[in-house]
Enzyme design. Structure first.
Site, mmCIF file in Angstrom:
data_model
loop_
_atom_site.group_PDB
_atom_site.id
_atom_site.type_symbol
_atom_site.label_atom_id
_atom_site.label_comp_id
_atom_site.label_asym_id
_atom_site.label_seq_id
_atom_site.Cartn_x
_atom_site.Cartn_y
_atom_site.Cartn_z
ATOM 1 N N ALA A 193 0.435 -14.042 -18.134
ATOM 2 C CA ALA A 193 1.659 -14.812 -17.904
ATOM 3 C C ALA A 193 2.845 -13.923 -18.243
ATOM 4 O O ALA A 193 2.729 -12.990 -19.029
ATOM 5 C CB ALA A 193 1.653 -16.040 -18.802
ATOM 6 N N CYS A 250 6.818 -5.376 -3.334
ATOM 7 C CA CYS A 250 5.671 -5.788 -2.502
ATOM 8 C C CYS A 250 5.364 -7.284 -2.534
ATOM 9 O O CYS A 250 5.437 -7.944 -1.498
ATOM 10 C CB CYS A 250 4.442 -4.980 -2.902
ATOM 11 S SG CYS A 250 4.628 -3.241 -2.493
ATOM 12 N N PHE A 256 -3.174 0.684 -1.177
ATOM 13 C CA PHE A 256 -3.372 -0.257 -2.280
ATOM 14 C C PHE A 256 -2.901 0.305 -3.618
ATOM 15 O O PHE A 256 -3.173 -0.276 -4.663
ATOM 16 C CB PHE A 256 -4.850 -0.666 -2.363
ATOM 17 C CG PHE A 256 -5.319 -1.392 -1.137
ATOM 18 C CD1 PHE A 256 -5.122 -2.756 -0.997
ATOM 19 C CD2 PHE A 256 -5.937 -0.706 -0.097
ATOM 20 C CE1 PHE A 256 -5.526 -3.430 0.139
ATOM 21 C CE2 PHE A 256 -6.348 -1.374 1.051
ATOM 22 C CZ PHE A 256 -6.147 -2.737 1.172
ATOM 23 N N LEU A 257 -2.236 1.462 -3.607
ATOM 24 C CA LEU A 257 -1.822 2.055 -4.883
ATOM 25 C C LEU A 257 -0.823 1.148 -5.602
ATOM 26 O O LEU A 257 -0.118 0.359 -4.980
ATOM 27 C CB LEU A 257 -1.221 3.448 -4.674
ATOM 28 C CG LEU A 257 0.083 3.632 -3.891
ATOM 29 C CD1 LEU A 257 1.317 3.222 -4.661
ATOM 30 C CD2 LEU A 257 0.202 5.074 -3.451
ATOM 31 N N VAL A 294 5.349 5.211 -1.633
ATOM 32 C CA VAL A 294 4.031 5.387 -1.010
ATOM 33 C C VAL A 294 3.939 6.719 -0.271
ATOM 34 O O VAL A 294 2.973 7.474 -0.432
ATOM 35 C CB VAL A 294 3.743 4.207 -0.047
ATOM 36 C CG1 VAL A 294 2.564 4.501 0.851
ATOM 37 C CG2 VAL A 294 3.465 2.962 -0.856
ATOM 38 N N LYS A 297 7.925 -9.882 -0.892
ATOM 39 C CA LYS A 297 8.094 -9.785 0.565
ATOM 40 C C LYS A 297 6.765 -9.989 1.295
ATOM 41 O O LYS A 297 6.746 -10.540 2.390
ATOM 42 C CB LYS A 297 8.731 -8.440 0.948
ATOM 43 C CG LYS A 297 7.800 -7.254 0.933
ATOM 44 C CD LYS A 297 8.451 -6.029 1.557
ATOM 45 C CE LYS A 297 7.570 -4.803 1.430
ATOM 46 N NZ LYS A 297 6.249 -4.884 2.060
ATOM 47 N N LYS A 315 -4.586 -6.127 3.596
ATOM 48 C CA LYS A 315 -3.525 -5.765 2.650
ATOM 49 C C LYS A 315 -2.733 -6.990 2.207
ATOM 50 O O LYS A 315 -2.463 -7.200 1.029
ATOM 51 C CB LYS A 315 -2.605 -4.720 3.303
ATOM 52 C CG LYS A 315 -1.395 -4.363 2.495
ATOM 53 C CD LYS A 315 -1.741 -3.681 1.176
ATOM 54 C CE LYS A 315 -0.524 -3.616 0.273
ATOM 55 N NZ LYS A 315 -0.808 -3.042 -1.031
ATOM 56 N N PHE A 334 -5.208 -8.603 -14.511
ATOM 57 C CA PHE A 334 -4.170 -9.223 -13.712
ATOM 58 C C PHE A 334 -4.119 -10.730 -13.918
ATOM 59 O O PHE A 334 -4.031 -11.516 -12.969
ATOM 60 C CB PHE A 334 -4.392 -8.898 -12.226
ATOM 61 C CG PHE A 334 -3.103 -8.530 -11.572
ATOM 62 C CD1 PHE A 334 -2.539 -7.289 -11.797
ATOM 63 C CD2 PHE A 334 -2.418 -9.431 -10.784
ATOM 64 C CE1 PHE A 334 -1.320 -6.957 -11.235
ATOM 65 C CE2 PHE A 334 -1.206 -9.109 -10.223
ATOM 66 C CZ PHE A 334 -0.649 -7.871 -10.448
HETATM 67 P P1 NAD Z 1 10.508 3.087 -0.006
HETATM 68 O O1 NAD Z 1 11.681 2.247 0.325
HETATM 69 O O2 NAD Z 1 10.357 3.640 -1.378
HETATM 70 O O3 NAD Z 1 10.446 4.327 1.013
HETATM 71 C C1 NAD Z 1 10.605 4.210 2.391
HETATM 72 C C2 NAD Z 1 11.183 5.527 2.908
HETATM 73 O O4 NAD Z 1 11.159 5.532 4.328
HETATM 74 C C3 NAD Z 1 12.642 5.756 2.506
HETATM 75 O O5 NAD Z 1 12.762 7.014 1.849
HETATM 76 C C4 NAD Z 1 13.396 5.758 3.843
HETATM 77 O O6 NAD Z 1 14.505 6.625 3.856
HETATM 78 C C5 NAD Z 1 12.297 6.236 4.781
HETATM 79 N N1 NAD Z 1 12.525 5.975 6.205
HETATM 80 C C6 NAD Z 1 13.106 4.906 6.799
HETATM 81 N N2 NAD Z 1 13.118 5.072 8.135
HETATM 82 C C7 NAD Z 1 12.537 6.263 8.407
HETATM 83 C C8 NAD Z 1 12.234 6.973 9.607
HETATM 84 N N3 NAD Z 1 12.544 6.476 10.803
HETATM 85 N N4 NAD Z 1 11.626 8.175 9.512
HETATM 86 C C9 NAD Z 1 11.304 8.697 8.300
HETATM 87 N N5 NAD Z 1 11.559 8.048 7.124
HETATM 88 C C10 NAD Z 1 12.158 6.849 7.183
HETATM 89 O O7 NAD Z 1 9.231 2.210 0.398
HETATM 90 P P2 NAD Z 1 7.800 2.191 -0.315
HETATM 91 O O8 NAD Z 1 7.864 1.399 -1.580
HETATM 92 O O9 NAD Z 1 7.247 3.564 -0.352
HETATM 93 O O10 NAD Z 1 6.980 1.307 0.723
HETATM 94 C C11 NAD Z 1 6.642 1.800 2.010
HETATM 95 C C12 NAD Z 1 5.632 0.869 2.627
HETATM 96 O O11 NAD Z 1 4.428 0.878 1.866
HETATM 97 C C13 NAD Z 1 6.079 -0.601 2.685
HETATM 98 O O12 NAD Z 1 5.569 -1.190 3.846
HETATM 99 C C14 NAD Z 1 5.415 -1.203 1.471
HETATM 100 O O13 NAD Z 1 5.193 -2.586 1.606
HETATM 101 C C15 NAD Z 1 4.100 -0.448 1.445
HETATM 102 N N6 NAD Z 1 3.479 -0.367 0.121
HETATM 103 C C16 NAD Z 1 4.252 -0.142 -0.981
HETATM 104 C C17 NAD Z 1 3.639 -0.016 -2.225
HETATM 105 C C18 NAD Z 1 4.482 0.218 -3.460
HETATM 106 O O14 NAD Z 1 3.937 0.092 -4.557
HETATM 107 N N7 NAD Z 1 5.760 0.572 -3.340
HETATM 108 C C19 NAD Z 1 2.244 -0.122 -2.344
HETATM 109 C C20 NAD Z 1 1.485 -0.319 -1.196
HETATM 110 C C21 NAD Z 1 2.114 -0.438 0.035
#
Ligand code: NAD
Length: 438
Positions: free
Chosen positions: A273, A281, A166-167, A11, A284, A225, A270
């Site tokens: 099956a 996401c 929401f990506l 994200v 969790k 969300k 969406f």
């Molecule tokens: P990710 O695990 O890919 O990335 C998280 C990053 O944060 C890691 O690179 C980590 O090293 C870094 N990090 C941790 N602590 C840190 C700090 N103190 N300072 C700076 N960087 C730090 O996670 P993600 O998949 O990008 O998801 C991030 C958030 O977005 C989550 O809450 C997730 O639920 C939400 N989200 C994810 C998606 C998805 O498709 N992956 C979509 C919408 C929302």
């Protein structure tokens, strides 16, 4: 505008790159030194279609940079996005330690007015916790606890807005650049209104065609969300349960899907099956929402069923394989096509392939696995999952190589490249001529 994004994962990196691509000056901060070094060397830590090109373009144009220097990040951005992970903790709640660690860091370095935008998926009330963490640090530095007082004295000030993302992985750039909606939850205070104005300005280039910004209070934005992901997970579990029933009844779930999708209240999207939902996401977020409800004395019974159905669905392919070959699979080799939790990503978090592969190998089988992009990540996580038993797992260089000498094929992830296989080739290579299609 000047923007800082904390967290350079799926994200954070997509957010930073797309905002830089639109002309903003963006600094991405991460605590993972290897990741930042790789990005600074022009490498990409994740696979996301189209992201490498806009990262490279914006870096070359001097609009996007990467650092581990938190103070620099806080100093740079007018908007400070928090886009770090919120993994489940041991009781299923969202673990906020990374979010709050960023909040404390911001408070330690804040030197003017900043909008702190929670982009991580976080439970209702987290914006208040972020504000409390920043305030705690400001007070330690001798500034006033009360925001109005800080404004009056010209001290560093902030507002926390909720801006959930929401990506979809696999379509992150397209989704961020042409969003269905931009949800902004802001307080109706002096700082909150100022924050909302800046957020609207930042997102304006992405809503030129028509305004898709939805402004609401912070708590509603936080809940939106979770509600979205819980609804999507519900559709999947509903279709999976119906698919299992359809099979018992001699009906075809694909025809049923078309039949019900034609109703605009249901829609076609969406509604497929498959092998159960995975990824970073839905599992969790469904669990965290149930946990939030439980803390308020409520049971979200539908979501309990959604989770149970999903856990059971991840076993379906394994059960079908046992139905054909028996419980003891020793001496058999299975080709597995598709390892990532869905197509167009290398994300292996909670991928159904992991449950299947552990099950097959646990029953004595050998596995020859292939995925178009997730091989490196799969090697890493499956070695951990299998804990020493990974001699039974080999990785093939192509889909055809995976079926070479295999007894049967299991298709787990619906990558486009697997949609029209050459069945005559499969018939000559698969000694037991069996395909299990997830
Ligand atoms: P990710 O695990 O890919 O990335 C998280 C990053 O944060 C890691 O690179 C980590 O090293 C870094 N990090 C941790 N602590 C840190 C700090 N103190 N300072 C700076 N960087 C730090 O996670 P993600 O998949 O990008 O998801 C991030 C958030 O977005 C989550 O809450 C997730 O639920 C939400 N989200 C994810 C998606 C998805 O498709 N992956 C979509 C919408 C929302």
């Amino acid at each position: 505008m000047k923007v800082t994004v904390f967290g350079s994962g799926y994200v954070g990196l997509a957010t930073g790159a797309c905002l830089a691509d639109a002309g903003n000056q963006v600094v991405c901060v991460d605590v993972d030194e290897d990741k930042i070094a790789l990005l600074n060397d022009g490498g990409m830590p994740i696979y996301e279609p189209g992201l490498d090109a806009i990262v490279a373009g914006s870096r070359e144009a001097g609009r996007l940079s990467f650092t581990t220097d938190i103070a620099q990040g806080v100093d740079h951005g007018e908007v400070l996005f928090i886009a770090v992970g919120t993994p489940p903790d041991e009781n299923g709640s969202a673990d906020l330690k990374y979010v709050l660690s960023v909040a404390h860091s911001i408070g330690q370095h804040l030197n003017g007015f900043r909008v702190i935008a929670d982009k991580s998926t976080v439970p209702v009330g987290t914006a208040d916790l972020v504000a409390a963490a920043v305030t705690e640090e400001l007070v330690t530095r001798g500034f006033a606890a009360d925001p109005e007082e800080r404004i009056r004295l010209g001290q560093p000030d902030f507002t926390v807005v909720s801006n959930p993302e929401f990506l979809k992985e696999g379509a992150a750039v397209a989704d961020f650049s042409r969003p269905d909606r931009i949800v902004i939850g802001a307080d109706n205070t002096t700082s909150g209104r100022r924050g909302l104005e800046l957020m609207r300005y930042l997102y304006a280039p992405f809503t030129l065609n028509r305004d898709r910004t939805m402004v609401m209070d912070v708590r509603s934005a936080e809940l939106t969300k979770y509600a979205a992901n819980a609804m999507l997970a519900t559709r999947i579990s509903f279709m999976n349960e119906l698919a299992n029933l359809a099979e018992d009844l001699g009906a075809d779930i694909e025809l049923v899907r078309r039949g019900i999708g034609s109703d605009p209240r249901i829609g076609y999207s969406f509604l497929y099956a498959g092998t159960g939902y995975g990824g970073s996401c839905f599992p969790k977020d469904v669990s965290a929402l149930r946990r939030s409800a439980a803390e308020h004395g409520r049971s979200l019974r539908i979501l309990e069923a959604v989770e149970d159905a999903n856990t059971a669905q991840k076993e379906v392919l394994g059960r079908k394989i046992r139905g054909r070959f028996g419980d003891d699979l020793s001496g058999l080799t299975f080709a597995v096509w598709g390892l990532a939790f869905k197509p167009n990503t290398d994300d292996m978090r909670d991928a159904p392939s992991r449950v299947l592969i552990a099950d097959l190998i646990g029953r004595g089988a050998r596995v020859r696995a292939f995925d178009p992009v997730a091989m490196e990540e799969a090697r890493r996580v499956l070695a951990l999952d299998l804990d020493g038993a990974h001699d039974a797992l080999t990785f093939a260089g192509s889909a055809n190589e995976a079926v070479e000498g295999a007894d049967a094929l299991v298709i787990v992830t619906e990558w486009k490249a697997f949609r029209a296989p050459d069945f005559s080739v499969l018939a000559t290579r698969l000694t037991k001529k069996a395909i299990f299609d997830g």
